[in-house]
Scaffold this motif. Structure first.
Motif, PDB file in Angstrom:
ATOM      1  N   GLY A 116       0.752  -1.244   0.029  1.00  0.00           N
ATOM      2  CA  GLY A 116      -0.021   0.091   0.085  1.00  0.00           C
ATOM      3  C   GLY A 116       0.915   1.319   0.032  1.00  0.00           C
ATOM      4  O   GLY A 116       2.082   1.344   0.328  1.00  0.00           O
ATOM      5  N   VAL A 117       0.093   2.498  -0.214  1.00  0.00           N
ATOM      6  CA  VAL A 117       0.789   3.716  -0.380  1.00  0.00           C
ATOM      7  C   VAL A 117       0.273   4.427   1.103  1.00  0.00           C
ATOM      8  O   VAL A 117      -0.930   4.642   1.175  1.00  0.00           O
ATOM      9  N   ILE A 118       1.166   4.911   1.818  1.00  0.00           N
ATOM     10  CA  ILE A 118       0.874   5.492   3.200  1.00  0.00           C
ATOM     11  C   ILE A 118       1.124   7.067   2.952  1.00  0.00           C
ATOM     12  O   ILE A 118       1.992   7.380   2.197  1.00  0.00           O
ATOM     13  N   ARG A 119       0.008   7.967   3.278  1.00  0.00           N
ATOM     14  CA  ARG A 119       0.227   9.474   2.940  1.00  0.00           C
ATOM     15  C   ARG A 119      -0.267   9.931   4.239  1.00  0.00           C
ATOM     16  O   ARG A 119      -0.934   9.606   5.174  1.00  0.00           O
ATOM     17  N   PHE A 120       0.500  10.985   4.977  1.00  0.00           N
ATOM     18  CA  PHE A 120       0.351  11.628   6.163  1.00  0.00           C
ATOM     19  C   PHE A 120       0.767  13.237   5.915  1.00  0.00           C
ATOM     20  O   PHE A 120       1.772  13.348   5.060  1.00  0.00           O
ATOM     21  N   GLU A 121       0.119  13.938   6.603  1.00  0.00           N
ATOM     22  CA  GLU A 121       0.559  15.395   6.860  1.00  0.00           C
ATOM     23  C   GLU A 121       1.552  15.627   7.992  1.00  0.00           C
ATOM     24  O   GLU A 121       1.077  15.380   9.196  1.00  0.00           O
ATOM     25  N   ASP A 122       2.708  15.721   7.773  1.00  0.00           N
ATOM     26  CA  ASP A 122       3.705  16.058   8.926  1.00  0.00           C
ATOM     27  C   ASP A 122       3.432  17.764   9.274  1.00  0.00           C
ATOM     28  O   ASP A 122       3.511  18.521   8.367  1.00  0.00           O
ATOM     29  N   ALA A 123       3.272  17.760  10.463  1.00  0.00           N
ATOM     30  CA  ALA A 123       3.039  19.259  10.941  1.00  0.00           C
ATOM     31  C   ALA A 123       4.279  20.199  10.727  1.00  0.00           C
ATOM     32  O   ALA A 123       3.991  21.200  10.492  1.00  0.00           O
ATOM     33  N   ILE A 124       5.295  19.498  10.576  1.00  0.00           N
ATOM     34  CA  ILE A 124       6.598  20.534   9.973  1.00  0.00           C
ATOM     35  C   ILE A 124       7.013  20.144   8.731  1.00  0.00           C
ATOM     36  O   ILE A 124       7.051  21.116   7.896  1.00  0.00           O
ATOM     37  N   GLN A 125       7.097  18.918   8.443  1.00  0.00           N
ATOM     38  CA  GLN A 125       7.706  18.517   7.061  1.00  0.00           C
ATOM     39  C   GLN A 125       6.750  18.555   5.819  1.00  0.00           C
ATOM     40  O   GLN A 125       7.251  18.502   4.851  1.00  0.00           O
ATOM     41  N   GLY A 126       5.572  18.799   6.264  1.00  0.00           N
ATOM     42  CA  GLY A 126       4.532  18.831   5.403  1.00  0.00           C
ATOM     43  C   GLY A 126       4.162  17.469   4.821  1.00  0.00           C
ATOM     44  O   GLY A 126       4.167  16.435   5.294  1.00  0.00           O
ATOM     45  N   ARG A 127       3.411  17.618   3.544  1.00  0.00           N
ATOM     46  CA  ARG A 127       2.635  16.304   3.168  1.00  0.00           C
ATOM     47  C   ARG A 127       3.773  14.946   2.717  1.00  0.00           C
ATOM     48  O   ARG A 127       4.756  15.409   2.145  1.00  0.00           O
ATOM     49  N   GLN A 128       3.461  13.740   3.156  1.00  0.00           N
ATOM     50  CA  GLN A 128       4.612  12.831   3.020  1.00  0.00           C
ATOM     51  C   GLN A 128       3.834  11.733   2.241  1.00  0.00           C
ATOM     52  O   GLN A 128       2.657  11.476   2.511  1.00  0.00           O
ATOM     53  N   PRO A 185      -1.404   8.433  15.620  1.00  0.00           N
ATOM     54  CA  PRO A 185      -1.158   9.795  16.011  1.00  0.00           C
ATOM     55  C   PRO A 185      -0.799  10.975  14.896  1.00  0.00           C
ATOM     56  O   PRO A 185      -0.586  10.425  14.138  1.00  0.00           O
ATOM     57  N   ALA A 186      -0.964  12.351  15.577  1.00  0.00           N
ATOM     58  CA  ALA A 186      -0.311  13.169  14.611  1.00  0.00           C
ATOM     59  C   ALA A 186       1.105  13.407  14.521  1.00  0.00           C
ATOM     60  O   ALA A 186       1.893  12.825  15.641  1.00  0.00           O
ATOM     61  N   TYR A 187       1.793  13.451  13.481  1.00  0.00           N
ATOM     62  CA  TYR A 187       3.294  13.675  13.651  1.00  0.00           C
ATOM     63  C   TYR A 187       3.679  15.044  13.180  1.00  0.00           C
ATOM     64  O   TYR A 187       3.327  15.664  12.287  1.00  0.00           O
ATOM     65  N   ALA A 188       4.985  15.166  13.895  1.00  0.00           N
ATOM     66  CA  ALA A 188       5.890  16.520  13.866  1.00  0.00           C
ATOM     67  C   ALA A 188       7.250  16.109  13.821  1.00  0.00           C
ATOM     68  O   ALA A 188       7.485  15.624  14.806  1.00  0.00           O
ATOM     69  N   HIS A 189       7.965  16.172  12.638  1.00  0.00           N
ATOM     70  CA  HIS A 189       9.400  15.814  12.739  1.00  0.00           C
ATOM     71  C   HIS A 189      10.399  17.072  12.565  1.00  0.00           C
ATOM     72  O   HIS A 189      10.452  17.823  11.677  1.00  0.00           O
ATOM     73  N   LEU A 190      10.967  16.815  14.003  1.00  0.00           N
ATOM     74  CA  LEU A 190      11.954  18.413  13.804  1.00  0.00           C
ATOM     75  C   LEU A 190      13.222  18.079  13.473  1.00  0.00           C
ATOM     76  O   LEU A 190      13.741  17.015  13.148  1.00  0.00           O
ATOM     77  N   PRO A 191      13.855  19.273  12.662  1.00  0.00           N
ATOM     78  CA  PRO A 191      15.202  19.007  12.144  1.00  0.00           C
ATOM     79  C   PRO A 191      16.113  18.242  13.113  1.00  0.00           C
ATOM     80  O   PRO A 191      16.277  18.398  14.388  1.00  0.00           O
ATOM     81  N   VAL A 192      16.898  17.449  12.479  1.00  0.00           N
ATOM     82  CA  VAL A 192      18.019  16.661  13.165  1.00  0.00           C
ATOM     83  C   VAL A 192      19.074  17.593  13.350  1.00  0.00           C
ATOM     84  O   VAL A 192      19.697  18.344  12.389  1.00  0.00           O
ATOM     85  N   ALA A 193      19.927  17.519  14.432  1.00  0.00           N
ATOM     86  CA  ALA A 193      21.107  18.381  14.942  1.00  0.00           C
ATOM     87  C   ALA A 193      22.307  17.578  14.174  1.00  0.00           C
ATOM     88  O   ALA A 193      22.498  16.659  14.377  1.00  0.00           O
ATOM     89  N   THR A 194      23.016  18.392  13.397  1.00  0.00           N
ATOM     90  CA  THR A 194      24.165  17.875  13.016  1.00  0.00           C
ATOM     91  C   THR A 194      25.426  18.589  13.275  1.00  0.00           C
ATOM     92  O   THR A 194      25.376  19.748  13.923  1.00  0.00           O
ATOM     93  N   ASN A 195      26.612  18.020  13.094  1.00  0.00           N
ATOM     94  CA  ASN A 195      27.833  18.978  13.289  1.00  0.00           C
ATOM     95  C   ASN A 195      28.219  19.731  11.758  1.00  0.00           C
ATOM     96  O   ASN A 195      27.429  19.459  11.026  1.00  0.00           O
ATOM     97  N   ALA A 196      29.056  20.395  11.674  1.00  0.00           N
ATOM     98  CA  ALA A 196      29.483  21.247  10.727  1.00  0.00           C
ATOM     99  C   ALA A 196      29.583  20.344   9.430  1.00  0.00           C
ATOM    100  O   ALA A 196      29.458  20.597   8.245  1.00  0.00           O
ATOM    101  N   ALA A 197      30.058  19.032   9.669  1.00  0.00           N
ATOM    102  CA  ALA A 197      30.232  18.176   8.527  1.00  0.00           C
ATOM    103  C   ALA A 197      28.876  17.401   7.935  1.00  0.00           C
ATOM    104  O   ALA A 197      28.874  16.843   7.205  1.00  0.00           O
TER     105      ALA A 197
END
Ligand SMILES: [Zn+2]
Length: 306
Positions: free
Chosen positions: A149-161, A224-236
């Protein structure tokens, strides 16, 4: 007087694979502030389902850090290592529904899958060898879910998935060859058991969400409703983890670290807050939290700690 179930139940679910680093602090802060913004509950779960990756002492260290930073969770902590019975029951339900199959393929056999069939995240997509029955003379090692199947959902930060499970992921393991239940099943069973309505977590888990929604549907659990926050990275551009030598947030004063996390989450804390008390930082954060200000990025470079 009647008791009502809160409309918002959030959670923070760290894995005890090392001390709390800035990336985990961001996830904890974003999820608690969003829950409190809606007068919701905020639960804590220790994701120690992957016992070989659990580092002795890491849980105590994470809990002590959360406490020292002023995080206040509701109710009892849920420990995944004590939930095996619930995961086994969910697997039985999936077996009854015909949604899973035993798989005999070894890691070596999986490594021989041609590159032309890579999954969206670059891993090798399961070729379906055991999908319609084990090859003769082979014993099951693991159990896989039929990716359909195809799963579609609206992420509150990242938008439509949108994810086509068969094409983008392939049949995935939920009971591993080492006898441990996979993360995807544990998360789904526990989110439902804890009544979680809103999942706010790092975008490194965005690619797991479609599989989790499929499992919720197959197990007839609420999504549930989903919201995916940006992931913290190092300078690389590498995700902060023990491997990238991310400094534990314990080495930074709590108020300063929280202000840095608020800035990372696009909340624009005033400069003078850096010198405020921990209580003042929390007051400001609760009064000013807006999820819609979180940058719509999968990752961002973490501020330099000093
Ligand atoms: Zn197989």
């Amino acid at each position: 007087m009647t008791t009502t179930t809160p409309a918002y139940i959030g959670r923070f679910a760290p894995s005890p694979s090392g001390p709390l680093h800035f990336g985990s602090l961001v996830a904890a802060l974003g999820s608690v502030l969003d829950a409190r913004h809606y007068q919701g509950r905020w639960l804590l779960r220790i994701e120690d389902v992957d016992t070989p990756r659990t580092v002795p002492g890491a849980t105590d260290s994470i809990l002590a850090t959360l406490d020292r930073f002023g995080f206040e969770w509701d109710g009892d902590i849920l420990w995944q290592c004590q939930r095996t019975g619930a995961y086994a029951a969910a697997l039985e339900q999936l077996k009854t529904g015909g949604h899973v199959f035993p798989c005999a393929c070894s890691r070596r056999e999986m490594a021989e899958v041609p590159d032309s069939t890579l999954a969206r995240d670059g891993s090798r997509r399961y070729p379906g060898t055991c999908r319609n029955g084990l090859p003769p003379g082979r014993a099951p090692r693991a159990w896989r879910v039929k990716a359909e199947g195809v799963i579609r959902f609206e992420d509150a930060i990242q938008g439509r998935q949108e994810e086509d499970l068969a094409r983008d992921v392939g049949d995935y393991v939920i009971l591993r060859a080492d006898g441990l239940f996979a993360y995807q099943l544990a998360v789904v069973v526990d989110d439902a058991a804890q009544g979680v309505t809103h999942v706010v977590r790092g975008a490194d888990l965005l690619g797991s969400t479609a599989r989790q929604i499929q499992l919720q549907k197959l197990l007839r659990l609420p999504v549930p409703a989903y919201a995916h926050l940006p992931v913290a990275t190092n300078a690389a551009g590498e995700k902060l983890s023990k491997q990238t030598l991310a400094r534990a947030v314990d080495e930074i004063a709590p108020a300063r670290a929280l202000v840095a996390a608020l800035g990372f989450l696009g909340q624009h804390p005033p400069t003078e807050l850096t010198h405020a008390s921990l209580a003042e930082v929390w007051d400001w954060a609760h009064a000013h939290w807006r999820l819609e200000r979180v940058p719509r990025h999968m990752q961002r470079i973490a501020p330099a700690a000093d």
